[in-house]
Write a protein that holds these residues in place. Structure first.
Motif, mmCIF file in Angstrom:
data_model
loop_
_atom_site.group_PDB
_atom_site.id
_atom_site.type_symbol
_atom_site.label_atom_id
_atom_site.label_comp_id
_atom_site.label_asym_id
_atom_site.label_seq_id
_atom_site.Cartn_x
_atom_site.Cartn_y
_atom_site.Cartn_z
ATOM 1 N N GLU A 84 0.825 -1.210 0.000
ATOM 2 C CA GLU A 84 0.000 0.000 0.000
ATOM 3 C C GLU A 84 0.860 1.262 0.000
ATOM 4 O O GLU A 84 0.556 2.236 -0.697
ATOM 5 C CB GLU A 84 -0.932 0.002 1.218
ATOM 6 N N LEU A 85 1.932 1.248 0.788
ATOM 7 C CA LEU A 85 2.811 2.419 0.850
ATOM 8 C C LEU A 85 3.501 2.648 -0.490
ATOM 9 O O LEU A 85 3.698 3.792 -0.916
ATOM 10 C CB LEU A 85 3.851 2.229 1.954
ATOM 11 N N LEU A 90 4.096 5.845 -5.487
ATOM 12 C CA LEU A 90 4.007 6.012 -6.941
ATOM 13 C C LEU A 90 3.097 7.187 -7.317
ATOM 14 O O LEU A 90 3.383 7.935 -8.260
ATOM 15 C CB LEU A 90 3.491 4.729 -7.590
ATOM 16 N N VAL A 91 2.000 7.338 -6.579
ATOM 17 C CA VAL A 91 1.080 8.446 -6.848
ATOM 18 C C VAL A 91 1.767 9.786 -6.591
ATOM 19 O O VAL A 91 1.702 10.710 -7.425
ATOM 20 C CB VAL A 91 -0.191 8.318 -5.978
ATOM 21 N N ILE A 95 2.899 12.964 -9.175
ATOM 22 C CA ILE A 95 2.592 14.386 -8.950
ATOM 23 C C ILE A 95 3.870 15.209 -8.946
ATOM 24 O O ILE A 95 3.937 16.307 -9.528
ATOM 25 C CB ILE A 95 1.830 14.561 -7.621
ATOM 26 N N PHE A 96 4.912 14.676 -8.291
ATOM 27 C CA PHE A 96 6.202 15.374 -8.247
ATOM 28 C C PHE A 96 6.783 15.548 -9.645
ATOM 29 O O PHE A 96 7.248 16.636 -10.013
ATOM 30 C CB PHE A 96 7.180 14.602 -7.370
ATOM 31 N N LEU A 97 6.748 14.477 -10.446
ATOM 32 C CA LEU A 97 7.315 14.558 -11.790
ATOM 33 C C LEU A 97 6.516 15.512 -12.673
ATOM 34 O O LEU A 97 7.089 16.214 -13.513
ATOM 35 C CB LEU A 97 7.353 13.162 -12.429
ATOM 36 N N ASP A 220 7.026 21.157 -2.459
ATOM 37 C CA ASP A 220 6.121 20.513 -1.508
ATOM 38 C C ASP A 220 6.010 19.012 -1.771
ATOM 39 O O ASP A 220 6.088 18.197 -0.842
ATOM 40 C CB ASP A 220 4.733 21.151 -1.580
ATOM 41 N N THR A 221 5.809 18.636 -3.030
ATOM 42 C CA THR A 221 5.669 17.211 -3.347
ATOM 43 C C THR A 221 6.999 16.484 -3.214
ATOM 44 O O THR A 221 7.026 15.293 -2.887
ATOM 45 C CB THR A 221 5.127 17.021 -4.778
#
Length: 297
Positions: A84-85, A90-91, A95-97, A220-221
């Motif tokens: 789960e982590l 990955l999510v 967002i970071f990329l 932030d991400t």
């Protein structure tokens, strides 16, 4: 005894297979960590591809451990937590990329090459003979302003403070007004210098807010991405430690079972030997007794 030995061997074999996959997972985790840090510092596509490959490999190994093996309750809980982590990681990574790519795209918009070239060309033009003193002075002044804007833009891309953005927003319109004042005084070819500088200035004004927001989102991400990476590493290490302890336990149990089996075989051997000896000596004793009775008449 035989069934117990077979069961113990199957447990050791299963645990060895799990451990082999977990060693590969630990290796992939190390690659993912190092490549992520390198990519975040270099912003290089090659380093990003290396990190993507390491993350994909981690996903394959986690799925293999989670889906292809049976676990005890503690191991199952660790497997579920890591799986789960990793999905959450990955999510956040996506967002970071996305924020990283957006910032990189806007950084190209804020590229100062065109304005710097216009500044250099205009400064050179201001020294040409035949210009009025006022026109030459205005050209040199605008060249200086453009060069100063170049410096401010470059500083802003590194540290996009609100005060820096406001200073740029105030300085560019003043430089635009100076360029429009000079424009009628220049030839068509000379005006191309101004047109290039004006176009660059407008790009900067359009991109300042978006760049500032994109960089904030990236920072932030990135912090959340790093936090999840540390947590994922901790959980995988704990899972690996549990598996190592379980391996020692299985080996200990196997050694104990082998000892019990050997002792049981020895005891059974002694009992069997006694029974066999008894089955032979008892009839002989009876025969000997009978012979002695016959001899006595």
């Amino acid at each position: 005894v035989a069934l117990t030995g077979i069961r113990g061997f199957e447990q050791i074999q299963d645990n060895s297979a799990k451990t082999a996959v977990m060693v590969k997972l630990m290796d992939s985790l190390g690659n993912a960590r190092s490549s992520r840090l390198i990519f975040q510092s270099t912003n290089n596509q090659k380093d990003r591809d290396v990190n993507t490959a390491a993350m994909n490999r981690m996903g394959e190994l986690i799925a293999q451990l989670h889906e292809q093996f049976q676990w005890r309750p503690v191991g199952k809980a660790s497997a579920d937590k890591v799986a789960e982590l990793f999905k959450t990681d990955l999510v956040v990574r996506a967002i970071f990329l996305d924020a990283f790519d957006k910032r990189a795209e806007l950084a190209q918009t804020l590229n100062t090459t065109d304005l710097y070239k216009s500044s250099v060309d205009l400064d050179a033009l201001s020294h040409q003979p035949g210009l009025s003193i006022e026109t030459s002075r205005d050209m040199a002044h605008l060249a200086f302003e453009w060069n100063d804007i170049v410096t401010r833009i470059e500083n802003f891309t590194l540290n996009p403070l609100e005060v820096s953005k406001q200073e740029i927003r105030e300085q560019i319109p003043a430089a635009v007004a100076m360029a429009e004042k000079l424009r009628p005084l220049l030839s068509t070819d000379q005006q191309k210098i101004l047109i290039r500088g004006l176009a660059a200035s407008q790009r900067y004004l359009d991109a300042l807010d978006a760049y500032q927001q994109a960089l904030k989102k990236q920072i932030d991400t990135q912090a959340e991405f790093s936090r999840l990476g540390v947590q994922l590493g901790t959980d995988i290490n704990n899972w690996f430690t549990y598996q190592q302890e379980l391996s020692k336990q299985f080996v200990g149990n196997a050694e104990c079972m082998m000892g019990v089996t050997a002792l049981t075989v020895i005891i059974l051997g002694i009992i069997l030997a006694w029974l066999i000896t008894r089955s032979i000596t008892a009839p002989l004793n009876q025969t000997l007794t009978l012979a002695q009775q016959i001899a006595k008449g």
